[in-house]
Design a protein around this motif. Structure first.
Motif, PDB file in Angstrom:
ATOM      1  N   THR A   1       0.850  -1.211   0.000  1.00  0.00           N
ATOM      2  CA  THR A   1       0.000   0.000   0.000  1.00  0.00           C
ATOM      3  C   THR A   1       0.879   1.252   0.000  1.00  0.00           C
ATOM      4  O   THR A   1       0.656   2.194  -0.780  1.00  0.00           O
ATOM      5  N   LEU A   2       1.897   1.247   0.863  1.00  0.00           N
ATOM      6  CA  LEU A   2       2.772   2.418   0.960  1.00  0.00           C
ATOM      7  C   LEU A   2       3.575   2.592  -0.327  1.00  0.00           C
ATOM      8  O   LEU A   2       3.741   3.714  -0.826  1.00  0.00           O
ATOM      9  N   ASP A   3       4.061   1.487  -0.891  1.00  0.00           N
ATOM     10  CA  ASP A   3       4.842   1.583  -2.132  1.00  0.00           C
ATOM     11  C   ASP A   3       3.986   2.145  -3.276  1.00  0.00           C
ATOM     12  O   ASP A   3       4.444   2.990  -4.057  1.00  0.00           O
ATOM     13  N   ARG A   4       2.735   1.690  -3.371  1.00  0.00           N
ATOM     14  CA  ARG A   4       1.849   2.178  -4.451  1.00  0.00           C
ATOM     15  C   ARG A   4       1.573   3.667  -4.269  1.00  0.00           C
ATOM     16  O   ARG A   4       1.566   4.440  -5.217  1.00  0.00           O
ATOM     17  N   LEU A   5       1.363   4.064  -3.006  1.00  0.00           N
ATOM     18  CA  LEU A   5       1.137   5.491  -2.748  1.00  0.00           C
ATOM     19  C   LEU A   5       2.355   6.302  -3.183  1.00  0.00           C
ATOM     20  O   LEU A   5       2.229   7.356  -3.798  1.00  0.00           O
ATOM     21  N   CYS A   6       3.555   5.799  -2.872  1.00  0.00           N
ATOM     22  CA  CYS A   6       4.778   6.531  -3.239  1.00  0.00           C
ATOM     23  C   CYS A   6       4.873   6.665  -4.760  1.00  0.00           C
ATOM     24  O   CYS A   6       5.237   7.733  -5.279  1.00  0.00           O
ATOM     25  N   THR A   7       4.553   5.594  -5.479  1.00  0.00           N
ATOM     26  CA  THR A   7       4.598   5.673  -6.943  1.00  0.00           C
ATOM     27  C   THR A   7       3.599   6.724  -7.430  1.00  0.00           C
ATOM     28  O   THR A   7       3.890   7.521  -8.329  1.00  0.00           O
ATOM     29  N   ALA A   8       2.427   6.748  -6.799  1.00  0.00           N
ATOM     30  CA  ALA A   8       1.404   7.720  -7.211  1.00  0.00           C
ATOM     31  C   ALA A   8       1.900   9.157  -6.966  1.00  0.00           C
ATOM     32  O   ALA A   8       1.732  10.040  -7.810  1.00  0.00           O
TER      33      ALA A   8
ATOM     34  N   LEU B   1      12.380   8.272  -9.099  1.00  0.00           N
ATOM     35  CA  LEU B   1      12.500   7.538 -10.369  1.00  0.00           C
ATOM     36  C   LEU B   1      12.362   6.035 -10.146  1.00  0.00           C
ATOM     37  O   LEU B   1      11.727   5.332 -10.926  1.00  0.00           O
ATOM     38  N   ARG B   2      12.936   5.541  -9.037  1.00  0.00           N
ATOM     39  CA  ARG B   2      12.808   4.089  -8.757  1.00  0.00           C
ATOM     40  C   ARG B   2      11.338   3.732  -8.471  1.00  0.00           C
ATOM     41  O   ARG B   2      10.868   2.675  -8.863  1.00  0.00           O
ATOM     42  N   ALA B   3      10.646   4.654  -7.819  1.00  0.00           N
ATOM     43  CA  ALA B   3       9.216   4.400  -7.558  1.00  0.00           C
ATOM     44  C   ALA B   3       8.452   4.362  -8.888  1.00  0.00           C
ATOM     45  O   ALA B   3       7.567   3.516  -9.087  1.00  0.00           O
ATOM     46  N   LEU B   4       8.833   5.253  -9.818  1.00  0.00           N
ATOM     47  CA  LEU B   4       8.163   5.260 -11.119  1.00  0.00           C
ATOM     48  C   LEU B   4       8.490   3.984 -11.902  1.00  0.00           C
ATOM     49  O   LEU B   4       7.640   3.436 -12.613  1.00  0.00           O
ATOM     50  N   GLU B   5       9.726   3.508 -11.731  1.00  0.00           N
ATOM     51  CA  GLU B   5      10.106   2.267 -12.422  1.00  0.00           C
ATOM     52  C   GLU B   5       9.272   1.088 -11.895  1.00  0.00           C
ATOM     53  O   GLU B   5       8.789   0.250 -12.660  1.00  0.00           O
ATOM     54  N   ASP B   6       9.085   1.076 -10.574  1.00  0.00           N
ATOM     55  CA  ASP B   6       8.266  -0.002  -9.983  1.00  0.00           C
ATOM     56  C   ASP B   6       6.836   0.032 -10.522  1.00  0.00           C
ATOM     57  O   ASP B   6       6.186  -1.006 -10.633  1.00  0.00           O
ATOM     58  N   GLY B   7       6.360   1.232 -10.822  1.00  0.00           N
ATOM     59  CA  GLY B   7       4.997   1.356 -11.344  1.00  0.00           C
ATOM     60  C   GLY B   7       4.935   1.167 -12.856  1.00  0.00           C
ATOM     61  O   GLY B   7       3.875   1.328 -13.453  1.00  0.00           O
ATOM     62  N   GLY B   8       6.100   0.886 -13.477  1.00  0.00           N
ATOM     63  CA  GLY B   8       6.129   0.637 -14.922  1.00  0.00           C
ATOM     64  C   GLY B   8       6.106   1.916 -15.746  1.00  0.00           C
ATOM     65  O   GLY B   8       5.995   1.872 -16.977  1.00  0.00           O
ATOM     66  N   VAL B   9       6.228   3.085 -15.129  1.00  0.00           N
ATOM     67  CA  VAL B   9       6.138   4.355 -15.847  1.00  0.00           C
ATOM     68  C   VAL B   9       7.439   4.650 -16.603  1.00  0.00           C
ATOM     69  O   VAL B   9       7.427   5.216 -17.699  1.00  0.00           O
ATOM     70  N   VAL B  10       8.561   4.271 -16.017  1.00  0.00           N
ATOM     71  CA  VAL B  10       9.865   4.491 -16.682  1.00  0.00           C
ATOM     72  C   VAL B  10      10.693   3.203 -16.612  1.00  0.00           C
ATOM     73  O   VAL B  10      10.417   2.306 -15.801  1.00  0.00           O
ATOM     74  N   ARG B  11      11.704   3.132 -17.448  1.00  0.00           N
ATOM     75  CA  ARG B  11      12.761   2.127 -17.335  1.00  0.00           C
ATOM     76  C   ARG B  11      14.052   2.917 -17.185  1.00  0.00           C
ATOM     77  O   ARG B  11      14.300   3.870 -17.946  1.00  0.00           O
ATOM     78  N   LEU B  12      14.881   2.523 -16.213  1.00  0.00           N
ATOM     79  CA  LEU B  12      16.127   3.262 -15.962  1.00  0.00           C
ATOM     80  C   LEU B  12      17.294   2.459 -16.520  1.00  0.00           C
ATOM     81  O   LEU B  12      17.411   1.257 -16.282  1.00  0.00           O
TER      82      LEU B  12
ATOM     83  N   ARG C   1       0.651   4.798 -18.234  1.00  0.00           N
ATOM     84  CA  ARG C   1       0.332   5.731 -17.157  1.00  0.00           C
ATOM     85  C   ARG C   1      -0.776   5.136 -16.297  1.00  0.00           C
ATOM     86  O   ARG C   1      -1.963   5.244 -16.637  1.00  0.00           O
ATOM     87  N   PRO C   2      -0.369   4.508 -15.183  1.00  0.00           N
ATOM     88  CA  PRO C   2      -1.404   3.947 -14.312  1.00  0.00           C
ATOM     89  C   PRO C   2      -2.302   5.080 -13.824  1.00  0.00           C
ATOM     90  O   PRO C   2      -1.825   6.195 -13.601  1.00  0.00           O
ATOM     91  N   SER C   3      -3.595   4.820 -13.714  1.00  0.00           N
ATOM     92  CA  SER C   3      -4.444   5.910 -13.204  1.00  0.00           C
ATOM     93  C   SER C   3      -4.618   5.749 -11.696  1.00  0.00           C
ATOM     94  O   SER C   3      -5.179   4.757 -11.228  1.00  0.00           O
ATOM     95  N   TYR C   4      -4.050   6.675 -11.005  1.00  0.00           N
ATOM     96  CA  TYR C   4      -4.093   6.640  -9.543  1.00  0.00           C
ATOM     97  C   TYR C   4      -5.049   7.698  -9.038  1.00  0.00           C
ATOM     98  O   TYR C   4      -5.005   8.850  -9.484  1.00  0.00           O
ATOM     99  N   ASP C   5      -5.871   7.317  -8.090  1.00  0.00           N
ATOM    100  CA  ASP C   5      -6.716   8.291  -7.391  1.00  0.00           C
ATOM    101  C   ASP C   5      -6.108   8.404  -5.981  1.00  0.00           C
ATOM    102  O   ASP C   5      -6.446   7.624  -5.086  1.00  0.00           O
ATOM    103  N   ILE C   6      -5.186   9.370  -5.819  1.00  0.00           N
ATOM    104  CA  ILE C   6      -4.426   9.433  -4.560  1.00  0.00           C
ATOM    105  C   ILE C   6      -5.357   9.594  -3.363  1.00  0.00           C
ATOM    106  O   ILE C   6      -5.189   8.920  -2.349  1.00  0.00           O
ATOM    107  N   HIS C   7      -6.338  10.455  -3.509  1.00  0.00           N
ATOM    108  CA  HIS C   7      -7.246  10.685  -2.385  1.00  0.00           C
ATOM    109  C   HIS C   7      -7.936   9.369  -1.982  1.00  0.00           C
ATOM    110  O   HIS C   7      -7.953   8.993  -0.802  1.00  0.00           O
ATOM    111  N   GLY C   8      -8.452   8.669  -2.988  1.00  0.00           N
ATOM    112  CA  GLY C   8      -9.142   7.396  -2.712  1.00  0.00           C
ATOM    113  C   GLY C   8      -8.187   6.367  -2.121  1.00  0.00           C
ATOM    114  O   GLY C   8      -8.544   5.626  -1.186  1.00  0.00           O
ATOM    115  N   MET C   9      -6.966   6.333  -2.656  1.00  0.00           N
ATOM    116  CA  MET C   9      -5.974   5.367  -2.150  1.00  0.00           C
ATOM    117  C   MET C   9      -5.681   5.641  -0.676  1.00  0.00           C
ATOM    118  O   MET C   9      -5.532   4.739   0.142  1.00  0.00           O
TER     119      MET C   9
END
Ligand SMILES: C[S@@+](CC[C@H](N)C(=O)[O-])C[C@H]1O[C@@H](n2cnc3c(N)ncnc32)[C@H](O)[C@@H]1O
Length: 519
Positions: free
Chosen positions: A90-97, A139-150, A161-169
Motif C-alpha cells: 500500500t505504501l509503495d503504491r502510494l509513493c509511486t502515485a 524515479l525508482r518508484a516510477l520504475e516499480d509502477g512501470g512508468v519508466v525504465r532506468l 500511465r497507471p491511473s491513480y486516485d491518490i485521495h481514494g488510495m
C-alpha cells in the motif's frame, strides 16, 4: 570504619583484588597505601599516566543483557508494521502515485513514450542539487509502477500511465490501517507537495514539520514508533544502563553521553530508569536549539544529574572542548547514520569513551521507500559521503554496523534483537572500547602477562591520581625469610615523613588460587 588518610598495608596488593581494594581506599579515604606483593612493583618511572578506565564492567553487563533479552521481549508487547498484511505494498503504491504526480506537475508528458537524459529531466523538473538523491528515489518508484525504465543516465518513459486516485488510495489505506492514519497524513503532507519543496519554492523542512503546526509530524512519529521495534530497543537500553549504573565502580558517577539528542525521544525513554542513580547524563546535539530546549525541559523537571552541550560528532570532539576518555557510555538514537562518514564519526566517539567504555547505537536498519519520501526532506538524510558503504540510503543493516564499529576500533560487538530478521526496522548495536575498565579484577595467572602488567602500571598511577599515596614492597607473606627481609624495608615505608606515628591497618588478600579452593 575507614580512616581518612589512614595507612593501609595490603598483602597481595599488586594483584587484581589487592589493587581493587587499594583503588577503593584511595578514592574514598585518600589512603596511604603500602602494597606488598611477591614480585617487585614496576618502578615509578614506568607507571602510566592516568587515562581513567571506564567505571563499568561493560562486558558483564552486556552478557547479562543477552541473557535477559528473551524476558525483556516478553514484557514489551510489540505491534509491528512488518506484521500488517499488505501495508508495505500500500505504501509503495502510494509513493509511486506521488512520484507520478510530481513529474506530471513538472510538465513531463508521461503518456508519450520517449527517452530523456537524467540530467535534462532533473533540469526540466527544476530539482535543487541537494535533492538529486531523493529524485533518484522518485524515479525508482516510477520504475516499480512501470512508468519508466532506468538504464544508466537514460530515463525511458514507457508510455504506460497507471491511473491513480491518490485521495481514494489514502482513504482506503486509512480504513485498512487506522492505527497509522497520521503516517498516511504525513506522507501526503510531504510527498503531495514535492513539486514545491524539491524546487525550492517552499522550505522542505517547513513542509515536513507542517509549517509551524507540528501536530501531524508528531502524531506520525508516535504512530511509527509505536508500531516498530523501537519500544523493545528502548527497553533493552534501559536494562543495560540500569545494570551499568548498579555495577558502577565506586570512583564516581556513571558518565553517560547522549549525542544527537534532538527532541529527546531516547532521553525521555531513559531518564526514568536513571533517576536517583549515581549518573551524570550529558545531553548534546549539533543544534544549539535542541540543546537549549532539552535544558529547559530538564530545568522544569528539576533534573540535577544532567549536563548540556553542543557537539558535532562528525568533527574532532577534543577540538570542541570535550576531554578524550571522559565518558563510560555513549548513547545515540538515529544520529550516526545522519553524518557524512559513519566510520569517521564512530572514530570520534571512540575517542570520547574511556577504555572499557560502551557505545550503544539505536538505529533504523531497514530502508523503505516511504521512509525516504518523508525523511528525505531533511538535509541529514542525504548527508552521507561514504559511498563505498552507502549508495541509495543512509541506513545500514545490523551486520554492516558491526563491521564499521570494528573498523573504528571497537570490539565485542553485539546486535539486538539477536534473532534479527529482515523485518526488523530498528535495532540496537552495542560495542566496547578495548582496554581495562577501572578496577577490573585481573587474574594474575592470566596468560596475557602484558595485560596484567599494563593494568598494574596504570592502576598504580591512578591510585595517586585518586588522592592516595603509594609505597610498594616485594615480599612473599608465606615465606619467613623474604618477610624478614621485607621488615627491614617496611619501617622505612611506614615511617616515611607522612606515615610516621600513625596506626597501620592490614588487609590480607589471599592469592586467587587459595580463594578458588572455597569457590
Ligand atoms: C533523526 S534525529 C534523532 C533525534 C533524537 N536522537 C531522538 O531520539 O529524538 C537526528 C538528530 O541528530 C542531530 N545531528 C545531525 N548531525 C549531527 C552531528 N554531526 N552531530 C551531532 N548531532 C547531529 C540532529 O540535529 C538531530 O537532532
Amino acid at each position: 570504619m575507614l580512616k581518612k588518610r589512614g595507612v593501609y598495608l595490603i598483602t597481595g596488593g599488586l594483584g587484581g583484588v589487592g589493587l581493587t581494594i587499594a583503588e577503593y581506599l584511595a578514592s574514598t579515604v585518600q589512603a596511604r597505601l603500602v602494597l606488598v606483593g611477591r614480585e617487585a612493583a614496576p618502578p615509578r618511572s614506568e607507571w602510566e599516566s592516568p587515562v581513567d578506565g571506564a567505571r563499568v564492567d561493560a562486558a558483564s553487563a552486556l552478557d547479562q543483557l543477552t541473557r535477559k533479552e528473551a524476558d525483556i521481549r516478553r514484557d514489551v508487547a510489540l505491534s509491528l508494521m512488518s506484521s500488517m498484511h499488505g501495508l508495505e505494498q500500500t505504501l509503495d503504491r502510494l509513493c509511486t502515485a506521488y512520484a507520478l504526480g510530481f513529474v506530471e506537475r513538472s510538465g513531463i508528458d508521461v503518456d508519450r513514450p520517449h527517452v530523456m537524459d537524467r540530467r535534462a529531466l532533473e533540469e526540466a523538473c527544476r530539482i535543487l542539487p541537494g535533492f538529486d538523491r531523493l529524485f533518484s528515489c522518485l524515479l525508482r518508484a516510477l520504475e516499480d509502477g512501470g512508468v519508466v525504465r532506468l538504464n544508466g543516465a537514460a530515463v525511458r518513459f514507457t508510455g504506460l500511465r497507471p491511473s491513480y486516485d491518490i485521495h481514494g488510495m489514502r482513504q482506503q489505506a486509512i480504513a485498512s490501517f487506522p492505527q497509522l492514519t497520521a503516517l498516511f497524513e504525513l506522507l501526503d503532507q510531504s510527498a503531495g507537495q514535492f513539486h514545491l519543496a524539491l524546487t525550492g519554492e517552499i522550505s522542505a523542512l517547513g513542509l515536513l514539520f507542517g509549517d509551524g503546526n507540528v501536530d501531524t509530524f508528531k502524531r506520525a512519529v508516535a504512530a511509527i514508533r509505536a508500531h516498530s521495534w523501537v519500544p523493545l530497543c528502548e527497553a533493552l537500553v534501559r536494562a543495560l544502563l540500569g545494570a551499568l549504573a548498579r555495577a558502577r565502580r565506586p570512583s564516581g558517577p556513571l558518565r553517560i553521553l547522549e549525542v544527537g539528542g534532538g527532541d529527546g525521544l531516547l532521553t525521555d525513554a531513559l531518564l526514568p530508569e536513571l533517576q536517583g542513580k549515581p549518573v551524570e547524563y550529558t545531553f548534546t546535539d549539533i543544534s544549539r536549539s535542541f540543546v537549549a530546549s532539552a535544558e529547559r525541559r530538564a530545568g522544569d523537571r528539576g533534573d540535577r544529574f544532567m549536563r548540556f552541550g553542543v557537539l558535532d560528532i562528525s568533527s574532532n570532539p577534543v577540538e570542541q572542548g570535550y576531554d578524550p576518555g571522559a565518558f563510560d557510555v555513549i548513547v545515540a538514537f538515529n544520529v550516526v547514520h545522519a553524518t557524512k562518514g559513519v566510520t569517521t564519526t564512530l572514530t570520534n566517539l571512540h575517542r570520547l569513551l574511556a577504555p572499557g567504555g560502551v557505545i550503544v547505537l539505536q538505529e533504523s536498519v531497514r530502508s523503505a521507500r516511504w521512509v525516504d519520501f518523508i525523511w528525505g526532506l531533511t538535509d541529514g538524510w542525504w548527508a552521507f559521503q561514504d559511498e563505498a558503504l552507502r549508495m541509495e540510503s543512509p541506513l545500514l543493516g545490523l551486520d554492516a554496523w558491526g563491521r564499521v564499529l570494528r573498523d573504528a576500533g571497537f570490539e565485542t560487538v553485539r546486535a539486538f534483537p539477536s534473532d534479527a530478521s529482515h523485518s526488523i526496522d530498528t535495532g540496537l548495536i552495542v560495542a566496547i572500547k578495548s582496554g581495562t575498565a577501572e578496577g577490573t579484577i585481573v587474574d594474575k595467572r592470566s596468560d596475557d602477562r602484558s595485560l596484567v602488567l599494563a593494568h598494574r602500571r596504570s592502576t598504580l598511577s591512578r591510585l595517586e591520581h585518586l588522592g592516595g599515596e603509594v609505597e610498594t614492597i616485594a615480599a612473599d607473606v608465606a615465606d619467613p625469610v623474604s618477610m624478614n627481609a621485607a621488615m627491614c624495608v617496611f619501617p622505612a615505608a611506614t615511617q616515611s615523613p607522612s606515615h610516621r606515628g600513625t596506626e597501620v591497618s592490614v588487609c590480607f588478600v589471599p592469592p586467587l588460587a587459595c580463594l578458588s579452593r572455597y569457590a
